[in-house]
Design an enzyme around this catalytic site. Structure first.
Site, PDB file in Angstrom:
ATOM      1  N   GLU A 158     132.278  11.702  40.417  1.00 26.14           N
ATOM      2  CA  GLU A 158     132.771  10.838  41.494  1.00 26.14           C
ATOM      3  C   GLU A 158     132.780   9.389  41.015  1.00 26.14           C
ATOM      4  O   GLU A 158     132.162   9.047  39.994  1.00 26.14           O
ATOM      5  CB  GLU A 158     131.873  11.006  42.725  1.00 26.14           C
ATOM      6  CG  GLU A 158     132.254  10.169  43.941  1.00 26.14           C
ATOM      7  CD  GLU A 158     133.656  10.496  44.460  1.00 26.14           C
ATOM      8  OE1 GLU A 158     134.622  10.022  43.808  1.00 26.14           O
ATOM      9  OE2 GLU A 158     133.762  11.179  45.488  1.00 26.14           O
ATOM     10  N   HIS A 211     133.560  19.675  45.823  1.00 32.87           N
ATOM     11  CA  HIS A 211     132.267  20.322  46.009  1.00 32.87           C
ATOM     12  C   HIS A 211     131.954  20.559  47.488  1.00 32.87           C
ATOM     13  O   HIS A 211     132.527  19.920  48.379  1.00 32.87           O
ATOM     14  CB  HIS A 211     131.153  19.484  45.380  1.00 32.87           C
ATOM     15  CG  HIS A 211     130.996  18.137  46.034  1.00 32.87           C
ATOM     16  ND1 HIS A 211     130.328  17.944  47.231  1.00 32.87           N
ATOM     17  CD2 HIS A 211     131.446  16.906  45.666  1.00 32.87           C
ATOM     18  CE1 HIS A 211     130.358  16.670  47.556  1.00 32.87           C
ATOM     19  NE2 HIS A 211     131.038  16.014  46.631  1.00 32.87           N
TER      20      HIS A 211
END
Length: 233
Positions: A101, A26
């Site tokens: 994550e 990202h």
């Protein structure tokens, strides 16, 4: 116009047996910019991160993929939206929570000095066993590996012979590299540097994988030059 992209490698298995992955970290968040631990905390993109998405989109315009998947966290979804809008056919973004994550638990929102002050026992354990030590109230790298690898295996089987875009996080990219190279990489994962919006390409089949490229962020070079132009000495 559909852009030409590098084909999957040949010579070690039939292409129909391979699934090619383009794994994108990202764009920069407001917490990335100040080095604040995020984990599963949903943090928005910074203004610089939005520029990174634009640069990535310009690079990927017209590229054809069979599917695009993303972590459900907004920093990944916002990056994925910028990409999907310019990909060939504008594919629908599908979410997979396993692509999140690593869960940093109680460390979320903290800075490294805070952790060094309030979580000394964790840091000592991490130094002794970085692979299996869980973040307080969160996950270990071993936990992350088990979760993420199963997601990639499922996507491999679902899209055999195809090209899949995955928009995700730095820890997940590290798992992707380990799958490509055929091991958990317990001794090297912490030394892998993953830039925001970088592209890591690999192929995966039932017997293993191969790394094609790692941490490719060439699209950010002009953006970096612009940043240098506005810096105050």
């Amino acid at each position: 116009m559909t852009k030409k992209v590098p084909p999957p490698p040949t010579g070690f298995r039939e292409d129909s047996e391979l699934t090619e992955f383009w794994v994108v970290r990202h764009a920069e968040t407001t917490w990335n910019a100040i080095r604040r631990y995020q984990g599963h905390t949903d943090v928005p993109l910074s203004e610089h991160g939005k520029l990174q998405v634009q640069a990535l989109a310009e690079r990927l315009e017209g590229v054809k993929v069979d599917a695009i998947y993303s972590s459900d966290l907004s920093r990944s979804m916002d990056t994925a939206r910028g990409m999907a809008a310019v990909l060939h056919g504008q594919p629908e973004i599908q979410t997979d929570l396993r692509l999140r994550e690593i869960d940093v638990g109680e460390l979320g929102g903290l800075y490294l000095p805070d952790i060094e002050t309030h979580h000394k026992s964790y840091l000592e354990a991490l130094n002794q066993d970085p692979w299996n030590t869980r973040r307080p109230g969160g996950e270990s790298m071993a936990d992350l590996y088990d979760r993420v690898s199963q997601s990639f295996f499922d996507l491999r089987d679902r899209h055999r012979g195809g090209r899949v875009m995955v928009v995700t996080h730095g820890g997940v990219v590290r798992v992707a590299v380990s799958l490509a190279l055929g091991g958990a990489l317990r001794d090297v994962w912490a030394r892998l540097s993953i830039d925001n919006t970088s592209i890591t390409r690999f192929v995966l089949h039932s017997g293993g994988g191969r790394l094609l490229s790692f941490n490719d962020a060439a699209h950010l070079e002009d953006l970096s030059l612009e940043d240098e132009d506005v810096q105050v000495p």
